[in-house]
Motif scaffolding. Structure first.
Motif, short mmCIF file in Angstrom:
data_model
loop_
_atom_site.label_atom_id
_atom_site.label_comp_id
_atom_site.label_asym_id
_atom_site.label_seq_id
_atom_site.Cartn_x
_atom_site.Cartn_y
_atom_site.Cartn_z
N THR A 298 -52.96 -48.91 41.99
CA THR A 298 -52.11 -50.28 41.68
C THR A 298 -50.86 -49.79 40.72
N GLY A 299 -49.91 -50.71 41.24
CA GLY A 299 -48.59 -50.40 40.70
C GLY A 299 -48.07 -51.27 39.70
N ALA A 300 -47.01 -51.03 39.19
CA ALA A 300 -46.40 -52.05 38.04
C ALA A 300 -44.74 -52.04 37.89
N ALA A 301 -44.54 -53.04 37.60
CA ALA A 301 -42.90 -53.21 37.59
C ALA A 301 -42.64 -53.19 36.10
N HIS A 302 -42.01 -52.23 35.63
CA HIS A 302 -41.59 -52.05 34.19
C HIS A 302 -40.28 -52.79 33.95
N CYS A 303 -40.29 -53.58 32.98
CA CYS A 303 -39.37 -54.48 32.73
C CYS A 303 -38.65 -54.38 31.15
N PRO A 304 -38.28 -53.10 31.02
CA PRO A 304 -37.83 -52.95 29.48
C PRO A 304 -36.98 -54.05 28.89
N THR A 305 -35.98 -54.66 29.37
CA THR A 305 -34.96 -55.42 28.75
C THR A 305 -35.52 -56.68 28.49
N SER A 306 -36.48 -57.33 29.51
CA SER A 306 -37.26 -58.51 29.13
C SER A 306 -38.22 -58.31 27.99
N ASN A 307 -38.83 -57.24 28.06
CA ASN A 307 -39.97 -57.07 27.03
C ASN A 307 -39.32 -56.88 25.82
N ALA A 308 -37.94 -56.42 25.50
CA ALA A 308 -37.30 -56.33 24.38
C ALA A 308 -37.14 -57.69 23.92
N ARG A 309 -36.30 -58.25 24.97
CA ARG A 309 -35.87 -59.64 24.55
C ARG A 309 -36.73 -60.77 23.79
N LEU A 310 -37.96 -60.53 24.43
CA LEU A 310 -39.14 -61.46 23.98
C LEU A 310 -39.99 -60.84 22.81
N GLY A 311 -39.82 -59.59 22.51
CA GLY A 311 -40.36 -58.89 21.55
C GLY A 311 -41.82 -58.56 21.90
N ALA A 312 -41.98 -58.47 23.21
CA ALA A 312 -43.21 -58.12 23.71
C ALA A 312 -43.80 -56.59 23.43
N GLY A 313 -42.96 -55.58 23.38
CA GLY A 313 -43.31 -54.48 23.16
C GLY A 313 -42.67 -53.40 24.25
#
Length: 465
Positions: A298-313
């Motif tokens: 099972t794969g994943a799309a790593h979205c570092p900028t969005s995760n940082a923008r929303l403070g998700a981690g």
């Protein structure tokens, strides 16, 4: 070259010479002054130094790559193109706050506004080195028209290889979900529309410009029945599956409270693991979840900028790589990543991994791998794109690094990943020029900008903002 009936004229032969070539091939070959020959949209030959004499045949278009780095085209594994006309809202909010602010705005989209938004978003992706992108379209207003067809038209115009998903939501606000009831659909309507989208648009052939996946939105906006039925349908039709997962701690709480499971355990229970599945974000994973993804492919799309923008981690990218989970990069929607630059995702992936795990947590070449071959693997196209190898599609990016911002950086890959975004000398998709000297040549960017600004204003006015 075709995209379900659309013909594209491409030069018979293109020769790029003198560039620092980063192949991302199995040996990770690099040449300080290499060359690549393209014939009929495919990589015909490549190597180090001076190319051999060209045999008689069609005329060759020569591109001087001196002062440039040549890479595979970047592959974007998660996006929401309709959001391009809703950027800048809820700029300091959590994910759930952001969603509740924006859902009433998105409820007003229609085919015309989506076509404008997608054209703008795709043109900017091209300008940042992206040759293949997916899109997660899950908002289908009841009176919005053919929004999926509209973004497919936009991708054809801009000229990117496109993997849109027929997304869905069936858990509206009145049933305890987040989205307004006006943008959710019934289970039967979703399954019928999903099947029709695959039948109308999906092209599984080698070199395809257009493939469809099915993509129920997230655990807190869809029912378990929709997830199970979509998985069954996708496998009957031979297409991939995509959803948001483990993006925030709120989602972890939601899954434990409602299902008594972690997000990945829940996905496994409804048939959503396998090498035909990829999750967006995958930030909050425990060791057991990573092991499950690794064991099932099972794969994943790593979205570092969005995760940082929303403070998700910060996702556990190093652990996912070490476990051999298929991992690519995604810009995510433009309403939570206003720049949507694929090269910026590679930059942030390296920096955030190091912020989490130290300076060796991700090398610059590993980051570039994620942006190219990693994304191709997530989309099931590693045999066609993601590296420069004979027989693969001629999707490639030529970056200029001899200007003031990059001259003197010892390692060209460090210049690309850690330095400022360099000018894009050329972007080729199947051998067709999409960007030349930093300008997207398939659309008029000034017209696109005016259309986007007008659509943004009209949509906010419609929402009473």
């Amino acid at each position: 070259m075709t995209q379900r009936g659309q013909e594209y004229d491409v030069p018979d032969r293109i020769l790029i010479t003198g560039a620092h070539v980063i192949t991302v091939d199995p040996a990770r070959s690099e040449w300080a002054a290499g060359w690549v020959l393209i014939e009929d949209g495919l990589i015909a030959a490549l190597g180090d130094g001076t190319p051999p004499p060209r045999p008689d045949g069609p005329e060759v278009t020569v591109i001087d790559g001196r002062g440039c780095v040549l890479t595979p085209g970047l592959v974007n594994t998660h996006h929401h193109l309709y959001q391009w006309i809703t950027r800048g809202l809820a700029a300091d909010s959590t994910l759930f706050e952001w969603l509740t602010t924006l859902y009433p705005v998105w409820a007003g989209i229609d085919a015309d506004s989506v076509r404008v938004a997608a054209t703008g978003g795709l043109a900017r992706l091209a300008a940042t080195g992206c040759t293949t992108t997916t899109d997660h379209l899950y908002v289908f207003p009841h009176d919005g028209g053919d929004v999926l067809g509209a973004e497919i038209d936009a991708a054809r115009t801009v000229g990117l290889r496109f993997h849109p998903t027929r997304g869905s939501m069936d858990l509206g606000h009145s049933q305890g979900g987040l989205p307004p009831d006006s943008v959710v659909e019934s289970l039967d309507a979703i399954l019928a529309a999903s099947s029709a989208a695959v039948d109308r648009w999906h092209d599984p052939s080698f070199g395809s410009m257009l493939r469809i996946a099915l993509a129920p939105c997230s655990p807190f906006s869809v029912t378990g029945d929709l997830l199970r039925e979509s998985a069954t349908l996708a496998r009957e039709l031979g297409v991939r599956l995509h959803t948001h997962l483990a993006e925030t701690l709120d989602e972890e709480e939601f899954c434990r409270s409602n299902f008594g499971m972690t997000p990945v355990q829940y996905m496994e229970s409804v048939g959503w693991v396998g090498d035909d599945v990829w999750y967006a974000h995958a930030v909050h994973l425990d060791d057991a979840a990573i092991a499950t993804m690794a064991a099932t492919g099972t794969g994943a799309a790593h979205c570092p900028t969005s995760n940082a923008r929303l403070g998700a981690g910060i996702a556990r990218a190093r652990d996912l790589i070490d476990a051999r989970v298929p991992l690519g990069l995604g810009v995510d929607g433009a309403a939570s990543n206003e720049s949507c630059s694929m090269l910026e995702e590679a930059h942030h992936a390296a920096l955030f991994a190091r912020a989490r795990g130290g300076p060796r947590a991700m090398t610059v070449r590993e980051s570039l791998d994620l942006a190219t071959l990693g994304g191709a693997r997530v989309l099931g196209r590693e045999n066609e794109i993601g590296s420069l190898e004979v027989g693969k599609l001629a999707d490639l990016a030529l970056w200029r690094i001899d200007g003031a911002a990059h001259a003197g950086i010892t390692d060209p890959v460090a210049a690309l990943v850690l330095g400022d975004r360099p000018p894009l000398e050329r972007l080729l998709v199947h051998g067709r020029v999409v960007v030349e000297n930093g300008v997207v040549v398939t659309v008029d960017e000034e017209t696109v900008a005016r259309d986007v600004a007008a659509a943004h204003t009209a949509l906010l006015t419609k929402a009473g903002r």
